[in-house]
Design an enzyme around this catalytic site. Sequence first.
Site, PDB file in Angstrom:
ATOM      1  N   GLY A   9      34.352  36.301  40.855  1.00  0.00           N
ATOM      2  CA  GLY A   9      35.177  35.170  41.284  1.00  0.00           C
ATOM      3  C   GLY A   9      36.402  35.618  42.057  1.00  0.00           C
ATOM      4  N   ARG A  26      30.475  28.151  39.729  1.00  0.00           N
ATOM      5  CA  ARG A  26      31.930  28.048  39.515  1.00  0.00           C
ATOM      6  C   ARG A  26      32.608  27.244  40.621  1.00  0.00           C
ATOM      7  NH1 ARG A  26      34.145  33.852  37.828  1.00  0.00           N
ATOM      8  NH2 ARG A  26      35.941  32.573  37.289  1.00  0.00           N
ATOM      9  N   SER A  80      46.461  29.480  38.248  1.00  0.00           N
ATOM     10  CA  SER A  80      45.422  30.402  38.699  1.00  0.00           C
ATOM     11  C   SER A  80      45.978  31.411  39.698  1.00  0.00           C
ATOM     12  CB  SER A  80      44.268  29.629  39.352  1.00  0.00           C
ATOM     13  OG  SER A  80      43.435  30.530  40.051  1.00  0.00           O
ATOM     14  N   GLN A  85      44.178  33.472  41.209  1.00  0.00           N
ATOM     15  CA  GLN A  85      43.229  33.550  42.324  1.00  0.00           C
ATOM     16  C   GLN A  85      43.592  32.549  43.411  1.00  0.00           C
ATOM     17  OE1 GLN A  85      39.313  33.116  40.650  1.00  0.00           O
ATOM     18  NE2 GLN A  85      39.389  35.098  39.624  1.00  0.00           N
ATOM     19  N   ASP A  89      41.706  36.284  30.010  1.00  0.00           N
ATOM     20  CA  ASP A  89      40.389  36.917  29.866  1.00  0.00           C
ATOM     21  C   ASP A  89      40.160  37.512  28.471  1.00  0.00           C
ATOM     22  OD1 ASP A  89      39.722  36.260  32.473  1.00  0.00           O
ATOM     23  OD2 ASP A  89      40.542  38.131  33.289  1.00  0.00           O
ATOM     24  N   LYS A 139      34.974  29.988  33.688  1.00  0.00           N
ATOM     25  CA  LYS A 139      34.928  31.443  33.922  1.00  0.00           C
ATOM     26  C   LYS A 139      33.478  31.857  34.219  1.00  0.00           C
ATOM     27  CE  LYS A 139      39.260  32.208  33.607  1.00  0.00           C
ATOM     28  NZ  LYS A 139      39.980  32.556  34.821  1.00  0.00           N
ATOM     29  N   ARG A 182      32.344  39.632  29.487  1.00  0.00           N
ATOM     30  CA  ARG A 182      33.308  39.649  28.370  1.00  0.00           C
ATOM     31  C   ARG A 182      32.697  39.086  27.083  1.00  0.00           C
ATOM     32  NH1 ARG A 182      37.429  41.846  31.090  1.00  0.00           N
ATOM     33  NH2 ARG A 182      37.923  40.982  33.125  1.00  0.00           N
TER      34      ARG A 182
HETATM   35  C1  S3P Z   1      42.248  37.025  38.192  1.00  0.00           C
HETATM   36  C2  S3P Z   1      42.760  35.832  37.764  1.00  0.00           C
HETATM   37  C3  S3P Z   1      42.222  35.087  36.620  1.00  0.00           C
HETATM   38  C4  S3P Z   1      41.327  35.960  35.737  1.00  0.00           C
HETATM   39  C5  S3P Z   1      40.373  36.780  36.553  1.00  0.00           C
HETATM   40  C6  S3P Z   1      41.133  37.690  37.489  1.00  0.00           C
HETATM   41  C7  S3P Z   1      42.843  37.678  39.365  1.00  0.00           C
HETATM   42  O1  S3P Z   1      41.452  34.009  37.101  1.00  0.00           O
HETATM   43  O2  S3P Z   1      40.621  35.170  34.817  1.00  0.00           O
HETATM   44  O3  S3P Z   1      39.547  37.559  35.715  1.00  0.00           O
HETATM   45  O4  S3P Z   1      42.602  38.880  39.592  1.00  0.00           O
HETATM   46  O5  S3P Z   1      43.584  37.002  40.098  1.00  0.00           O
HETATM   47  P1  S3P Z   1      42.133  32.589  37.502  1.00  0.00           P
HETATM   48  O6  S3P Z   1      42.994  32.797  38.675  1.00  0.00           O
HETATM   49  O7  S3P Z   1      40.951  31.697  37.811  1.00  0.00           O
HETATM   50  O8  S3P Z   1      42.863  32.166  36.278  1.00  0.00           O
END
Ligand code: S3P
Length: 450
Positions: free
Chosen positions: A99, A127, A172, A174, A324, A351, A399
């Site tokens: 993701g 997702r 988030s 991300q 996580d 997730k 996980r």
């Molecule tokens: C991550 C952000 C998290 C986390 C993922 C890694 C990242 O996700 O769960 O394993 O590296 O920015 P979300 O941004 O969807 O919360």
Amino acid sequence: MGKGSRRAVTAAHGRPLTGDVRVPGDKSISHRALMMGALAVGRSHVTGLLMGEDVMATAAAMRALGATVTVRGSDVAIDGAGLGALAEPSSPLDFGNAGTGARLTMGLVAGHPIAATFVGDASLSRRPMGRVLEPLREMGATVAARTGDRLPLTLRGPDSLVPIAYTLPVASAQVKSAILLAGLNTPGETTVIEPVPTRDHTERMLAAFGARVRRERTGAGLAITVEGQHPLAPTDVVVPADPSSAAFVVVAALIVPGSEVVVRDVLLNPSRTGLFTTLLEMGADLAVEDERDAGGERIGDVRVRASRLSGVSVPAERTPSMIDEYPVLAVAAAFAEGSTTMAGLSELRVKESDRLAAIARGLEANGVAHEVGEDWLRVAGRGGGAIGRGHVATQLDHRIAMSFLVLGLAADEPVTVDDGAMIETSFPGFVDAMRGLGGEVIVHEGELVA
Ligand code: S3P
């Protein structure tokens, strides 16, 4: 173990876990190092890159976008294409299970006048991508996606994006990172406001690569602003050990009686250490030794000894700093005295699997009493009852696989997960690391049917 080879794995209670271990490099930092290296003009070096499948998918994507990525062990050299100079890939970018790789690369592509098609495995294709696509569309990108903004999708960046100020509707990192990466090649200032702080590796690394980025506290939350169209300078990145991988070793050592383990060089960025805080509240004998700075991040060695844990209530505000780690916290909670309540878990539903449902099913399979709601979980500590003997469905979620193997290392009866192959996405060497500490882990040839 690797892609395409589904293999059941069993973990059983054996002797105490003892020794030193260094878990692989941080996944979040590894993805970002490859991306920023691809945007810099010149050669960046990365030491300790996570060589897991997720990060390798990002390396392949950066090559397809015009960077040269040379891998020697976990030391990697990236010759960047340069900001504004990413090339249009000639075939779809396959992100597998990742993701972070997919969503952050959408930000990079949006910031260039190119089109790219994003594909992934069955988990990634389920997702939601709308959370990233919505702000990128607002900036001017166009997208053709499957219904519900799922993969596969094709994203096209315009000649020039429009800067936005965007308040994150979900906590988030991300989404924040995709917007900031798009903002790098956008004229003017692009701002992301986060009402609840999330991991800040993108901002930190952007500053290290010479981008103009600033953070300000506002009434609405933390505002992160990137000034677009300034070139990035190549930089050397040292990747610390991933606290989200260390979590499995730490919890295993806490719940297998008589254990004492040291996990070396663990990233201690406060936006990532919610699990350690929670375990300390539960009474864990856990100490950080030799805390130091390395490559712009705090790191340290985490020493942990088997402990009597007590149930606690984990506040919803802590969710982003341990997002996580809930599967393995649920395992620790199963061995605590009293119940542990976890709130604010709605993001676990989107997730690699519906992680909240997968945790509940895994607990159920192993005789751990619990209650689960739409966004909360209560785990009843073991209180002397026998647990284990479960067959756990991994649901393409690394996980979930590792968490229930950790449960098996301490349970009265062995625990089997149906597919350990996904562990390679984030923690290659997990089985060997656990065996090296004395854990009994058996990899079966092929799948076992419960
Ligand atoms: C991550 C952000 C998290 C986390 C993922 C890694 C990242 O996700 O769960 O394993 O590296 O920015 P979300 O941004 O969807 O919360």
